[in-house]
Design a protein around this motif. Sequence first.
Motif, mmCIF file in Angstrom:
data_model
loop_
_atom_site.group_PDB
_atom_site.id
_atom_site.type_symbol
_atom_site.label_atom_id
_atom_site.label_comp_id
_atom_site.label_asym_id
_atom_site.label_seq_id
_atom_site.Cartn_x
_atom_site.Cartn_y
_atom_site.Cartn_z
ATOM 1 N N GLU A 48 0.829 -1.203 0.000
ATOM 2 C CA GLU A 48 0.000 0.000 0.000
ATOM 3 C C GLU A 48 0.870 1.262 0.000
ATOM 4 O OE1 GLU A 48 -3.018 2.239 3.089
ATOM 5 O OE2 GLU A 48 -2.955 0.050 3.120
ATOM 6 N N GLU A 51 2.382 1.724 -3.408
ATOM 7 C CA GLU A 51 1.365 2.220 -4.344
ATOM 8 C C GLU A 51 1.162 3.725 -4.176
ATOM 9 O OE1 GLU A 51 -3.295 1.312 -4.803
ATOM 10 O OE2 GLU A 51 -2.048 -0.481 -4.680
ATOM 11 N N ARG A 52 1.091 4.178 -2.918
ATOM 12 C CA ARG A 52 0.952 5.612 -2.666
ATOM 13 C C ARG A 52 2.181 6.377 -3.164
ATOM 14 N NH1 ARG A 52 -1.092 4.323 2.676
ATOM 15 N NH2 ARG A 52 0.929 4.933 3.478
ATOM 16 N N ALA A 55 2.004 6.706 -6.910
ATOM 17 C CA ALA A 55 1.007 7.709 -7.303
ATOM 18 C C ALA A 55 1.559 9.122 -7.072
ATOM 19 C CB ALA A 55 -0.286 7.506 -6.519
ATOM 20 N N ASN A 56 2.210 9.331 -5.943
ATOM 21 C CA ASN A 56 2.808 10.646 -5.667
ATOM 22 C C ASN A 56 3.898 10.986 -6.671
ATOM 23 O OD1 ASN A 56 1.158 11.138 -3.476
ATOM 24 N ND2 ASN A 56 2.615 10.342 -1.971
#
Length: 194
Positions: A48, A51-52, A55-56
């Motif tokens: 997780e 994934e963050r 995305a950032n």
Amino acid sequence: KAGQGADSATPRPDAAGPAAAAGEAARAAEDQGGAPGSLDELAARLAEAEERAAANHEQYLRALAETENLRRRTQEEIVKARKFANEAFAESLLPVIDSLELALKVESPSIESMREGVEATLRLMVSAFEKNQLVGIDPAGQKFDPNHHQAISMVPADATDPPTPANHVATVLQKGYLINDRVLRPALVTVVQG
């Protein structure tokens, strides 16, 4: 010895050992949402977080590309603005050129018609200047202002007709000009001595 037996029979708080204390700490941490209980949970949390982070990173790259595009477009607009900055002024001068060309086509002009033509051309030029915020400075009789006037010489107070006060402009030798309230050329003047 009986006293010793009684002492050893009484349990002490630290007698349970470090293993019991570690178990209690782990249960307390799990009850409070602290340390996860298994490797699967750790792996899920790591996935997780990755994934963050991805995305950032993607948002960062998009913002960087947008900033670079904005910088490039701004540079292009600056180049165009410099290249065509005098377009409006040049357009306002076209009638002046037309008037001069028409004057040269007249075969045998009279002095009066030449004067009228020059006056008409001057009016066109003044109109073009006004459209482009180019204003003349004609300070005859005004107080000398070193920000707008350039003194060429000083004249005695009794040499002016009509009499002009001290430190005032006696004669304008050449008009000055302002463009948008900024001095383009100061007026050349003679000033009455103080």
